[in-house]
Design a protein around this motif. Structure first.
Motif, mmCIF file in Angstrom:
data_model
loop_
_atom_site.group_PDB
_atom_site.id
_atom_site.type_symbol
_atom_site.label_atom_id
_atom_site.label_comp_id
_atom_site.label_asym_id
_atom_site.label_seq_id
_atom_site.Cartn_x
_atom_site.Cartn_y
_atom_site.Cartn_z
ATOM 1 N N LEU A 10 0.818 -1.139 -0.008
ATOM 2 C CA LEU A 10 0.111 0.235 0.089
ATOM 3 C C LEU A 10 0.830 1.232 0.154
ATOM 4 O O LEU A 10 1.883 1.235 0.806
ATOM 5 C CB LEU A 10 -0.943 0.149 1.204
ATOM 6 C CG LEU A 10 -1.830 1.062 1.529
ATOM 7 C CD1 LEU A 10 -3.083 1.022 0.333
ATOM 8 C CD2 LEU A 10 -2.501 1.054 2.779
ATOM 9 N N TYR A 11 0.541 2.206 -0.879
ATOM 10 C CA TYR A 11 1.452 3.308 -1.027
ATOM 11 C C TYR A 11 0.658 4.758 -0.400
ATOM 12 O O TYR A 11 -0.708 4.729 -0.722
ATOM 13 C CB TYR A 11 1.694 3.782 -2.440
ATOM 14 C CG TYR A 11 2.821 2.905 -3.080
ATOM 15 C CD1 TYR A 11 4.146 2.927 -2.781
ATOM 16 C CD2 TYR A 11 2.210 1.629 -3.816
ATOM 17 C CE1 TYR A 11 5.012 2.053 -3.130
ATOM 18 C CE2 TYR A 11 3.221 0.730 -4.442
ATOM 19 C CZ TYR A 11 4.724 0.886 -3.882
ATOM 20 O OH TYR A 11 5.437 0.028 -4.538
ATOM 21 N N LYS A 12 1.229 5.584 0.386
ATOM 22 C CA LYS A 12 0.861 6.658 0.963
ATOM 23 C C LYS A 12 1.741 7.620 0.855
ATOM 24 O O LYS A 12 3.033 7.446 0.451
ATOM 25 C CB LYS A 12 0.515 6.496 2.513
ATOM 26 C CG LYS A 12 -0.653 5.414 2.922
ATOM 27 C CD LYS A 12 -2.029 6.108 2.623
ATOM 28 C CE LYS A 12 -2.885 5.385 3.181
ATOM 29 N NZ LYS A 12 -4.554 5.859 3.214
ATOM 30 N N HIS A 25 -2.680 11.155 -1.165
ATOM 31 C CA HIS A 25 -2.415 11.995 -2.491
ATOM 32 C C HIS A 25 -1.375 12.855 -2.149
ATOM 33 O O HIS A 25 -0.863 13.221 -1.078
ATOM 34 C CB HIS A 25 -3.507 12.680 -3.156
ATOM 35 C CG HIS A 25 -4.306 13.706 -1.946
ATOM 36 N ND1 HIS A 25 -3.629 14.628 -1.467
ATOM 37 C CD2 HIS A 25 -5.465 13.416 -1.462
ATOM 38 C CE1 HIS A 25 -4.199 15.355 -0.633
ATOM 39 N NE2 HIS A 25 -5.423 14.507 -0.419
ATOM 40 N N GLU A 26 -0.605 13.510 -3.290
ATOM 41 C CA GLU A 26 0.571 14.294 -3.144
ATOM 42 C C GLU A 26 0.168 15.677 -2.401
ATOM 43 O O GLU A 26 -1.035 15.785 -2.561
ATOM 44 C CB GLU A 26 1.292 14.588 -4.380
ATOM 45 C CG GLU A 26 1.890 13.364 -5.005
ATOM 46 C CD GLU A 26 2.581 13.969 -6.401
ATOM 47 O OE1 GLU A 26 2.386 14.821 -6.845
ATOM 48 O OE2 GLU A 26 3.099 12.835 -6.981
ATOM 49 N N GLY A 27 0.870 16.295 -1.764
ATOM 50 C CA GLY A 27 0.771 17.607 -1.341
ATOM 51 C C GLY A 27 1.723 18.189 -0.299
ATOM 52 O O GLY A 27 2.728 17.560 -0.370
ATOM 53 N N ALA A 28 1.234 19.001 0.566
ATOM 54 C CA ALA A 28 2.424 19.678 1.506
ATOM 55 C C ALA A 28 1.820 19.316 2.906
ATOM 56 O O ALA A 28 0.728 19.065 2.991
ATOM 57 C CB ALA A 28 2.381 21.202 1.278
ATOM 58 N N CYS A 29 2.876 19.305 3.825
ATOM 59 C CA CYS A 29 2.735 19.123 5.165
ATOM 60 C C CYS A 29 1.997 20.279 5.795
ATOM 61 O O CYS A 29 2.596 21.445 5.596
ATOM 62 C CB CYS A 29 3.903 18.636 5.974
ATOM 63 S SG CYS A 29 3.518 18.390 7.722
ATOM 64 N N PRO A 30 0.908 19.987 6.510
ATOM 65 C CA PRO A 30 0.302 21.194 7.196
ATOM 66 C C PRO A 30 1.003 21.873 8.301
ATOM 67 O O PRO A 30 0.565 22.979 8.801
ATOM 68 C CB PRO A 30 -1.187 20.578 7.514
ATOM 69 C CG PRO A 30 -0.792 19.145 7.821
ATOM 70 C CD PRO A 30 0.098 18.766 6.815
ATOM 71 N N LEU A 36 5.138 16.268 0.762
ATOM 72 C CA LEU A 36 4.761 14.712 1.105
ATOM 73 C C LEU A 36 5.543 13.997 0.278
ATOM 74 O O LEU A 36 5.518 14.250 -1.244
ATOM 75 C CB LEU A 36 3.541 14.377 1.258
ATOM 76 C CG LEU A 36 2.530 15.111 2.041
ATOM 77 C CD1 LEU A 36 1.136 14.896 2.016
ATOM 78 C CD2 LEU A 36 3.144 15.370 3.470
ATOM 79 N N VAL A 37 6.238 12.641 0.751
ATOM 80 C CA VAL A 37 6.990 11.966 -0.025
ATOM 81 C C VAL A 37 6.084 10.520 -0.175
ATOM 82 O O VAL A 37 5.654 10.146 0.810
ATOM 83 C CB VAL A 37 8.418 11.668 0.327
ATOM 84 C CG1 VAL A 37 9.182 12.948 0.239
ATOM 85 C CG2 VAL A 37 8.335 11.223 1.724
ATOM 86 N N ARG A 38 6.274 9.913 -1.305
ATOM 87 C CA ARG A 38 5.582 8.659 -1.461
ATOM 88 C C ARG A 38 6.486 7.391 -0.494
ATOM 89 O O ARG A 38 7.502 7.323 -0.763
ATOM 90 C CB ARG A 38 5.501 7.994 -2.945
ATOM 91 C CG ARG A 38 4.641 7.058 -3.331
ATOM 92 C CD ARG A 38 4.462 7.173 -4.819
ATOM 93 N NE ARG A 38 3.575 5.982 -5.225
ATOM 94 C CZ ARG A 38 3.870 4.907 -5.919
ATOM 95 N NH1 ARG A 38 5.193 4.530 -5.878
ATOM 96 N NH2 ARG A 38 3.000 3.908 -5.920
ATOM 97 N N GLN A 39 5.531 6.738 0.079
ATOM 98 C CA GLN A 39 6.307 5.589 0.825
ATOM 99 C C GLN A 39 5.180 4.424 1.067
ATOM 100 O O GLN A 39 3.782 4.539 0.721
ATOM 101 C CB GLN A 39 6.255 6.171 2.335
ATOM 102 C CG GLN A 39 6.972 5.253 3.144
ATOM 103 C CD GLN A 39 7.124 5.563 4.509
ATOM 104 O OE1 GLN A 39 6.905 6.871 4.869
ATOM 105 N NE2 GLN A 39 7.218 4.731 5.525
ATOM 106 N N ALA A 40 6.047 3.211 0.770
ATOM 107 C CA ALA A 40 5.381 1.924 0.846
ATOM 108 C C ALA A 40 5.111 1.339 2.121
ATOM 109 O O ALA A 40 6.098 1.450 2.830
ATOM 110 C CB ALA A 40 6.171 0.743 -0.029
#
Length: 379
Positions: A10-12, A25-30, A36-40
């Motif tokens: 699963l990817y987040k 989904h991609e975006g910025a840290c609030p 944000l980086v994709r991680q398995a």
């Protein structure tokens, strides 16, 4: 839900600095604004698994800043760094009370902290009871001089005068002058510092009134606090080094002479007493000092750096490295601490590799994945 490949991964998207921030989904840290980086995430596993360092994005590797070390069998020297304060040696404190009710005059000490010498006048007191005792003594003394007095009675009356606080020198003066002293002088019985002074000239006092105390500070006590984790091997006669930021060029060495039987109700700390000589008077009551207590070696223990332990107040955990990018969070029981090293009683074995830096992020990551697994499984 975020996409998953055929292997069940699963990817987040995760913030490198705040791993609790997870998005689909991609975006910025609030919180910090980083991308944000994709991680398995592996869906079916009882252990935490993140991407290996070869495939982990560089910014994520920098965010985790992982360093490791191995569990070692070693010797730990029992050592307690703590703090304490200077208190007066209670065995050398004199509490001064009047021996009879009366009125104070000629008070020679006026403030707490004044230094007095043995034999120095402290005050005079007018007391009808003391005046009457002098009259009885003089009458018996004059009869003894005429050889028709009873020596036993004279001795008893002299003892009475001493009991009322009249010194031997004053009694001899009384014999010479042949008449009573309206005011009796009271002298210091030892060198000391005046404390708890409550009396002033003209005050009416009674025997239960403590006028002042004299603290002999040629020797003092250090009362040091020992927290619960370090109390198991605490005994009397352990060596202690004492230093003070107020006196950076001086060091004192003593031994624990007494362990107080009652712990502090808030901190659960145990107080220990360390007597010290203080002939130059540099150590003053209520001064704060740093204390180092040494308790000898403890051989053949498993030990890890204290920085590797995650302590949330309820349990202690470490992150164990398994290889191939896998990490496991395990609960441990710790023992003796000494200069940045802590004994491991259970939970780890010798030569296992553990994380010493970045483990807080991995621990947060493991809890996040556990929550994801519960969501995926519908628990």
């Amino acid at each position: 839900m975020a996409p998953a490949d055929n292997a069940g991964t699963l990817y987040k998207y995760v913030c490198p600095m705040h791993p609790q921030i997870i998005r689909e989904h991609e975006g910025a840290c609030p919180i910090c604004g980083m991308d944000l980086v994709r991680q398995a995430f592996e869906q079916q596993s009882n252990q935490l698994q993140i991407a290996s360092s070869q495939s982990m994005p560089s910014d994520l590797r920098q965010g985790f800043a992982i360093r490791t070390t191995r569990v070692q069998e070693t010797t730990i020297w029992k050592y307690i760094p703590t703090f304490g304060k200077v208190v007066a040696d209670e065995s050398k404190v004199i509490h001064i009370h009047p021996r009879a009710e009366g009125w104070i005059s000629n008070l020679s000490v006026r403030n707490n902290g004044e230094a007095v010498k043995r034999g120095q006048l402290l005050y005079k007191i007018y007391s009808p009871e003391i005046v009457a005792a002098q009259q009885d003594y003089l009458l018996a003394y004059k009869k003894s001089k005429m050889r028709n007095g009873n020596q036993a009675i004279l001795d008893a009356l002299e003892s009475r005068l001493k009991f009322l606080g009249i010194s031997g020198g004053t009694i001899k003066s009384l014999q010479k002058r042949g008449r009573v002293f309206d005011e009796i002088p009271v002298y210091a019985a030892q060198d000391g510092i005046v404390a708890n002074l409550i009396v002033q000239n003209g005050m009416y006092v009674q025997p239960q009134t403590e006028l002042m105390s004299l603290q002999d500070l040629s020797s003092i006590w250090i009362e040091a606090q020992v927290l619960p984790l370090q109390q198991a091997w605490l005994t009397e006669n352990l060596t202690a080094n004492i230093t003070s930021s107020a006196l950076p060029d001086q060091r004192w060495e003593g031994e624990i002479s007494y362990i107080y039987p009652v712990a502090d109700s808030k901190t659960q700390a145990t107080t220990v007493r360390i007597p010290l000589l203080n002939q130059n008077g540099n150590l003053k009551p209520n001064m704060l000092v740093d204390v180092e207590i040494f308790g000898g070696p403890k051989h053949g223990v498993l030990a890890i750096p204290l920085e590797a332990v995650i302590d949330d107040g309820q349990q202690k955990r470490v992150v164990k490295r398994l290889g191939n990018g896998k990490f496991e969070v395990v609960e441990v029981i710790t023992g003796t601490q000494s200069r940045g090293v802590v004994e491991v009683v259970s939970g780890l074995a010798v030569d296992q590799e553990i994380v010493t830096s970045g483990q807080f992020l991995i621990d947060s990551e493991s809890q996040i994945q556990a929550n994801l697994r519960r969501l995926i499984s519908g628990e």
